[in-house]
Structures are given as structure tokens and as C-alpha cells.
Enzyme design. Structure first.
Site, PDB file in Angstrom:
ATOM      1  N   SER A  58       0.866  -1.184   0.000  1.00 11.35           N
ATOM      2  CA  SER A  58       0.000   0.000   0.000  1.00 11.35           C
ATOM      3  C   SER A  58       0.896   1.225   0.000  1.00 11.35           C
ATOM      4  O   SER A  58       1.994   1.201   0.562  1.00 11.35           O
ATOM      5  CB  SER A  58      -0.883   0.031   1.248  1.00 11.35           C
ATOM      6  N   TYR A  80      -1.555  -0.764  10.194  1.00 14.81           N
ATOM      7  CA  TYR A  80      -1.693  -1.202   8.803  1.00 14.81           C
ATOM      8  C   TYR A  80      -0.495  -0.729   7.976  1.00 14.81           C
ATOM      9  O   TYR A  80       0.103  -1.505   7.216  1.00 14.81           O
ATOM     10  CB  TYR A  80      -2.999  -0.630   8.247  1.00 14.81           C
TER      11      TYR A  80
END
Ligand code: NDP
Length: 250
Positions: A145, A159
Site C-alpha cells: 500500500s 496497517y
């Protein structure tokens, strides 16, 4: 259409993974996709791929549970086709929260699924792909990401850190396997229009963040899938250990 071998796509029932599964089947891969709980969606996707002449199967797997991953690979072995591709895509994000308010349980779950799960899936895939003489092999694409470089401040540092570890895994494993016929790369999506945002309690996130980007929109799952398909393909034969941002300029 050239037969490309077996491609495993974790988290292939929805979102980016489903887009990869559909496009990969069109390009001649035999697709084994996994779902965690949405069996109906996974089965419907497999049926639609087969209707269009593709080859696909679906398998239940929670990548946060090693026993479940090992069962998945038993099923993969039973397909009797050499594994040549892996898209390490399954991932989760929890609700936006500063670190001070995060529970240990939440952080552990995010790390179990996003990092440990990706490591174990990659290990099992490599055991089936890598050859010391480099004759056979395959390609792995990890789904990281853009958060890995932005940090997720105030919302999901857990995350972001898990995706930072995915980047490091990609570089390290790319080098480790460079002489064994297995390429390892990652895509780093920006904001992509999938269920992951609503599931994390913020369905407006796609439009809010998307409109603030240089390209002034969120990405579509298919746009990430195309980058993944490139990294899996022979057109990327000299690309390994690379991190490809698919983020609309973010
Ligand atoms: P979705 O929520 O749309 O889909 C998630 C997929 O992963 C589903 O197939 C789901 O299965 C599966 N899954 C969820 N948890 C587990 C688990 N514990 N074990 C196995 N499978 C699981 O997500 P996206 O398509 O948006 O995300 C895919 C990847 O892309 C993730 O790694 C995510 O971090 C990354 N990413 C996404 C971005 C975005 O903006 N969407 C941006 C950057 C990265 P089921 O359907 O059964 O629940």
C-alpha cells in the site's frame, strides 16, 4: 491464448483480488482464488470466469491462521498443476484510530493477516516454485500500500507498518530468489474503490481522499490488476524486488 500455469490469488473473492482473477484467467492463467467468508461471491466469480472459457477454482482460507494456509496448499497440490504465480493480496485494515487508542488484539490481527499470513503463503509458494538451477520458477506479486511510505498517522499506523514490512519482504525475497527463477515484486495501491473502506467504517473515504489526489479520483481495482498482471508476465522478466506505486500520483 498461451497456457501460463497455476496462479494463486489470496483474497480473490472481491475487490482487487477479484479483478486480478478475472483478468488473469483471460490471459491464460489457471486461477485458484481464495476467500475468507464470502463463499457465494467466490463461487459466482469462478462460475463467471468459466462461462467465459477460463479456468478457475475457489478455496476457503484465513491467512491469519497457519493451519488454514497449509490446508489451502494441500488443495493447491491436489489441482495437479505446477504453481507458477502468486498474488499475495489478502489484507485488512481496521477503523481509523490513533495508536494510543488501539488495542493489542487489533494490532495483532492486522499483523497476523497482513504480514505473517503473507510470509507463510509466500514460503509455501516458493517451496513449490523455486528451483536451484533456475529452470522452472514463477512470479510473486505482493500487494502492499502507498500507506507504507505515508505512515498512516492518526488513522492506521498498524496497517501502514504491516505494509512497510511487505515492502521489505519484497525486496529481500526478490534478491533471495533471483537465481532460482522466481521474481518477487510489489504493487503499492493508493486509494482504490473497494469494500475495504466501508468495512473499516469509512465508506466516504474513497471520494474524500480520491478528490484530493493529483489525478482527482480514486483508482479502480482493474487498474491495480493490470499492474499486477504486468509484474506476473514475461514482459517483466528483468524486474524483481521492485515496488510499483499505483496511486494516481499520490
Ligand atoms: P476487499 O476488502 O475488497 O477484499 C479483501 C479480500 O481479502 C476478500 O477476498 C476477503 O475475503 C479477503 N480476506 C480478508 N481477510 C482475509 C483473511 N484473514 N484471510 C484471507 N482472506 C481474507 O479489499 P481490497 O481489494 O481493497 O484489498 C486487497 C489488498 O489491497 C489488501 O491487501 C489491501 O491492504 C490492499 N490495498 C487496498 C487499497 C484500497 O484502497 N482498496 C489501497 C492499498 C492497498 P472475503 O470476501 O471472504 O471477506
Amino acid at each position: 491464448m498461451t497456457e501460463k500455469g497455476l496462479l494463486l490469488v489470496t483474497g480473490g473473492s472481491r475487490g482487487i483480488g477479484a479483478a486480478v482473477a478475472k483478468r488473469a484467467a483471460k490471459k491464460g492463467w489457471t486461477v485458484a482464488l481464495t476467500y475468507r467468508s464470502n463463499r457465494q461471491e467466490a463461487e459466482a466469480l469462478v462460475a463467471s470466469i468459466r462461462d467465459e472459457g477460463g479456468r478457475a477454482s475457489c478455496h476457503q482460507c484465513d491467512v491469519g491462521d497457519e493451519a488454514s494456509i497449509l490446508r489451502l496448499f494441500e488443495a493447491i497440490d491436489g489441482l495437479d498443476q505446477p504453481l507458477r504465480g502468486l498474488v499475495n493480496n489478502a489484507g485488512i485494515v481496521d477503523q481509523a484510530s490513533p495508536l494510543a487508542a488501539m488495542t493489542t488484539e487489533r494490532m495483532r490481527r492486522v499483523f497476523d493477516v497482513n504480514i505473517l499470513g503473507a510470509f507463510i503463503v509466500a514460503r509455501e509458494a516458493i517451496r513449490r516454485m523455486a528451483r536451484s538451477d533456475g529452470t522452472a520458477g514463477g512470479a510473486i506479486v505482493n500487494v502492499s500500500s502507498i500507506a507504507a511510505k505515508l505512515g498512516g498517522a492518526g488513522t492506521y499506523v498498524d496497517y501502514a507498518a504491516s505494509k512497510g514490512a511487505i515492502d521489505t519482504l519484497t525486496v529481500g525475497l526478490g534478491l533471495e530468489l533471483a537465481g532460482q527463477g522466481v521474481r518477487v515484486n510489489a504493487v503499492r495501491p493508493g486509494i482504490i474503490d473497494t469494500d475495504i473502506h466501508a468495512d473499516a467504517g469509512d465508506p466516504q473515504r474513497v471520494d474524500r481522499v480520491g478528490s484530493s489526489l493529483p489525478m482527482q479520483r480514486a483508482g479502480e481495482p482493474e487498474e491495480v490488476a493490470d499492474a499486477i498482471l504486468y509484474l506476473l508476465s514475461d514482459e517483466a522478466s528483468y524486474v524483481t524486488g521492485a515496488l510499483l506505486d499505483v496511486s494516481g500520483g499520490r
